[in-house]
Enzyme design. Sequence first.
Site, short mmCIF file in Angstrom:
data_model
loop_
_atom_site.label_atom_id
_atom_site.label_comp_id
_atom_site.label_asym_id
_atom_site.label_seq_id
_atom_site.Cartn_x
_atom_site.Cartn_y
_atom_site.Cartn_z
N ARG A 169 -24.73 -49.01 -31.28
CA ARG A 169 -23.51 -48.20 -31.16
C ARG A 169 -23.22 -47.85 -29.69
NH1 ARG A 169 -19.70 -45.23 -34.42
NH2 ARG A 169 -20.51 -46.03 -36.36
N GLU A 227 -18.63 -36.57 -35.68
CA GLU A 227 -19.20 -36.95 -34.39
C GLU A 227 -18.22 -37.00 -33.22
OE1 GLU A 227 -20.77 -40.42 -36.54
OE2 GLU A 227 -22.57 -40.15 -35.35
#
Lengths: 496, 777
Positions: free
Chosen positions: B326, B727
């Site tokens: 990521r 997030e």
Amino acid sequence: MQADRDAIRILRRGKTVEIPDFSPTETLLDYLRLRDHAIGTKEGCAEGDCGACTVAIGRLDGNGGVVYRPVNACIHLLGMADGAEVVTVEDLATDDRLHPIQQAMVDHDASQCGFCTPGFVMALFALYHRSSPEESGRAAVNDAIAGNLCRCTGYKPIVAAALEACKAPALDGFGTIETARKLAGLDDDKSLFVGDETRFFAAPATIDELASLYVLHPDATLVAGATDVGLWITKQMRPIERVIHLGRVAALNSIADTGDALVIGAATTYAEAWDALTALDPDIAEVLRRLGSPQVRAAGTVGGNIANGSPIGDTPPLLIVLGSEITLRRGAQTRVVPLQDFFIDYGKQDRGPGEFVESIHVPKPGPHTQIRAYKISKRFDQDISAVLAAFAFDIVAGEIRDARVAFGGMAGIPKRAGSAEAALRGAGLRDFDRWTEAFDALVSDFTPMSDHRASAGYRLQVARNLLYKALVEVSGAETGTTRLVGYREHDDALRT
Amino acid sequence: MLFELDPFDNPTGELRSVRKAVRHDSAEKHVSGSALYVDDVGTPAGTLHVAVGGSPKARGRIARLDLDAVRAAPGVVTVLTASDIPGHNDVSPVGAGDDPLLADGQVRFHGQPVFAVVAETRDAARGATRRARIEIEDTEAHLTVETAEAAGSHISPDFEIVRGDPVEAFGGAPHRLSGTLAIGGQEHFYLEGQAALAIPQEDGDMYVLSSTQHPSEVQKAVADVLGIAINAVTSEVRRMGGGFGGKESQAGQWACLAALAARVTGRPCKLRLDRDDDMIMTGKRHDMLARWRVGLGDDGLLRAVDITFLARCGFSTDLSDSVVDRTAFHTDNAYFVPNIAARTKRLRTNTVSNTAFRGFGGPQGILAIEHVLDQAAHALGLDPFDLRTRNLYGPDRDVTPYGMTVFDNIAPDVMAKLEEVSDYRNRRQTIAEHNSTAPLLRRGIAITPVKFGISFTATHLNQAGALVHVYTDGSVHLNHGGTEMGQGLFIKVAQVVADEFGIDLDHVKITATTTAKVPNTAPTAASSGTDLNAMAARVAAARIRERLAAFAAETYDGAAEDVRFHDNQVIVGNRSVAFSDLARQAFMARVSLSSTGFYRTPKIHWDRKKGEGRPFFYFAYGAACSEVTIDTLTGELRVDRVDIVHDVGKSLNPAIDIGQIEGGFVQGMGWLTTEELVWDDEGRLRTHAPSTYKIPTASDVPAEFNVHLHDGINREEAIYGSKAVGEPPLMLATSVHSAIFDAIAGLAPPDSRIPLDAPATPEAILRAITTIREGRR
């Protein structure tokens, strides 16, 4: 030892609870969660730093009322709560109505995971009972919850809730005359001794009893606020069998103003000494505002900060530059020691077996003395200093007649900067060459260490820069252009 | 049964709960202390307590493990070591086999669990751990990414996402810069530490109450460790006192130890880690070292970005592969870079195994490119905001390095709106004037964007199940695979279910997540909790609603498709029946009032080998403007003002979403400023408690802190057009780091690099200033 009382008594939910059986090191939190089944109070860190375990301790305020102070139950010994009302988060709501603090928290979406929330509610409960509208601005709220960590909300809704709930006078059924009457009923003059000679929790009521008990048990652990000793128990798991608590000795819990000095009983908490100490100087007030948290200041004591000999205690450098002396007592013998001489080396103080700190004599700054103090830490609030700098400059006609400079965090003990002081003595306020001499002298005064708070290099550089800042300020600079926090009135400067 | 759900609207009636600022379902319980966490639940008589003993060295062979004194300590019932494990001694969440429950003869980090004490009280168990004599035959430990890199110590092969020819493009660019950026890790500091209670059941089964984001993984791990089938283990969680990723994979070990203790003793066993042990023994956000090169044209357009990330994964694999992937996915952030390489090295070090943490590797990628842009703007003498907006994705510049089209790009709109609401241009001018006259305190300002990909990049995790019952009084029981850690998932899902039935929200009972009701769930992670579980729950509720509609139509002579559910009533033609009455009537008529629901995210796919695909269902966007003041004598920092514009699509619950944005921002700000993890030369974590590890307090929050929700709707078919929010806001805090950069950059000549790493502690800020000033001399 003639024991007058062999059980502690606390006020819980309007009833007196007598507790005869407890370990000398049992914490208030363990009592509440494991024995009282008051599971609303949480353990977040067990070292008095996160505030999740905050409960309110109610005691008589001396004027017929009750004062509520927040404490960290995780490092508060159960025995220390003797004679107090203990209020926990479960106690606030009435049958079908939340407490104004609780309701405001709900209305502002001030909880997410909710684990820190009981602690915030109790810290704000104490603020709610102490604040007048002018004391309840954002800064006051921030200070009130400086000892409470929240990882979810970002604090904004909590502050908003507090601002709303605290703008009205307290009206919640706590701190009533009835409560005061019950607390007065618990407030006997008897000494407390729970346990036996090998294992006990003692809280003498007079200084003579304390002195003789400590001579008898010089290996006992003296506990004032337990903000340090609490961690010996919860973190180091030291086997502490004998505890002597200083909180009931009236002579140690007092402040006297002699006009040109304060005489502070060693077991006086920061909260109790607040008005007197913060009046000494705005910078001292600012350091104290940032020292620990309301929970720590409600339990922690000025004497404890000295007696534990920590190299990073915030008050010793301040008290040293003020020229403080301490009175030590063993049995019936007392002696007076300049505070700066009390600290001998890391972990070593000028204190013999059975000897304890009785009081601190703090001279007030004179009319020609300029005080400057700075606390440097990673976080502004509730952090242990990397460097604590304290300066007292006696300035007459633009000349530094005398300089007292002391630092915390720069050596194994709180320590004066003798060479730098010498370089400043007699220097003019614009005498940059002499300033530079003093900066350079700090290198010979200190050999700081590197640790997780700061490197040696940073400490030395900051010490130097803070001396520079102090000189710039006493030379006339607005603190608004020299500081991020802790501004002081400009007219305070340059009274010469 | 075939039915269609309108993803953006509800055809049965108006939305009464969805899109409303409904408060958290547990709010009143939170404030009154009645919300129960694992440690608060009443324990059965005879419950024992478990404490863990850790390794005294960072790496080596256990030469001697003398636990006699531990066993002899008062209150100790038994002491567990690896040899007591009946099943597999591994709790790796990805089956890597490198995550022993208890050390297997080797120790791999300082503090690694070696043994566990089971005692009558928690104090007795903790106290006994200190009596162990552990002798370790030392081996040289790899504590940093540099030493691990030199030693070739990796958890898995390097991985990179590359487009174009960044090396050649860099060489040909008129403006070339390079440098390194150290990015610190982060401790989760959930207020509730790791905790589990295991209660043995008949037939050797085990019930585990665990503070976990991933009950299915706890269930499987316990089964593995005990050597029993998964169906013999039930794992449950009502709520966590915070998770942030730290209880995704890392909750398993403690649940397993509690279960092992319960198995061995036959008694209920509780394990609640002390805070210090929690911080020492559980993983954190990956700290990384980024080596970067950037090439730009005279027009300020990025021609080449080439960043190599050295990620400190710790001693085991854990989730590091996905986390570091990521990082690579987010190295572009919101920018089109024609030639780009995001290269990652996953280094195995003798430190605690780093793990998921809000943003899951994304923050490091985003911080890196934002830092590179700050350096570039400084070098080129451009306003960093102009450089950023110029390089945003846009028409014909809308394909990511991994081949996904940025179909929903609203970053330019968000940036433009923020520029306006923050009054950026005027404030920059004011700050410049201030800095020209203020020698000691200097100010800085910055706007940074966020574009964050929503979906698990491990595609199979993008699924969810739910279980809904309607009882005969019309009350509804709601269960799904998502877990509540404070983020408001449960209330959002309940809002959706209430509106599906047209009933009041308080008729929906929110219940604990348990593997016995909804199996094989994904972790509540990747911001996906609502997207997945609300959709699954809506499906379950809609199935029951359809049955009720059919039944109502039949009973009251109407058409099923015209039956409406509204205001606790069911309307059939001209008739109106109370929902509760219809439920009872349906029961009498033998209509099933219970249904499961299942959802899997459509359209996503990812070919890791080729580095191509559509790993994300959509992107969430945001931008923040931060203004700071720094003290050039001490390095101290104050964040003065923050303005945020953030995209949550069409919010399901604005109160919850704003809470996530504010909280995420402050958490990110902590990561980049005061939160510093320090290990010593022996590999010991020195910042293992809140006394030494400093998360933000109330006074660190800027006095002026304005959050605006972007007015929009998800262009993808997510639940009611909303977007994930867990997030993305954390990365809005990069604006704080950039604002600090800006304040320092004013002291530096244009041809210089600004040596500002993260976190920007006072010491780091003063170091950067000093380096610049010494360079000038």
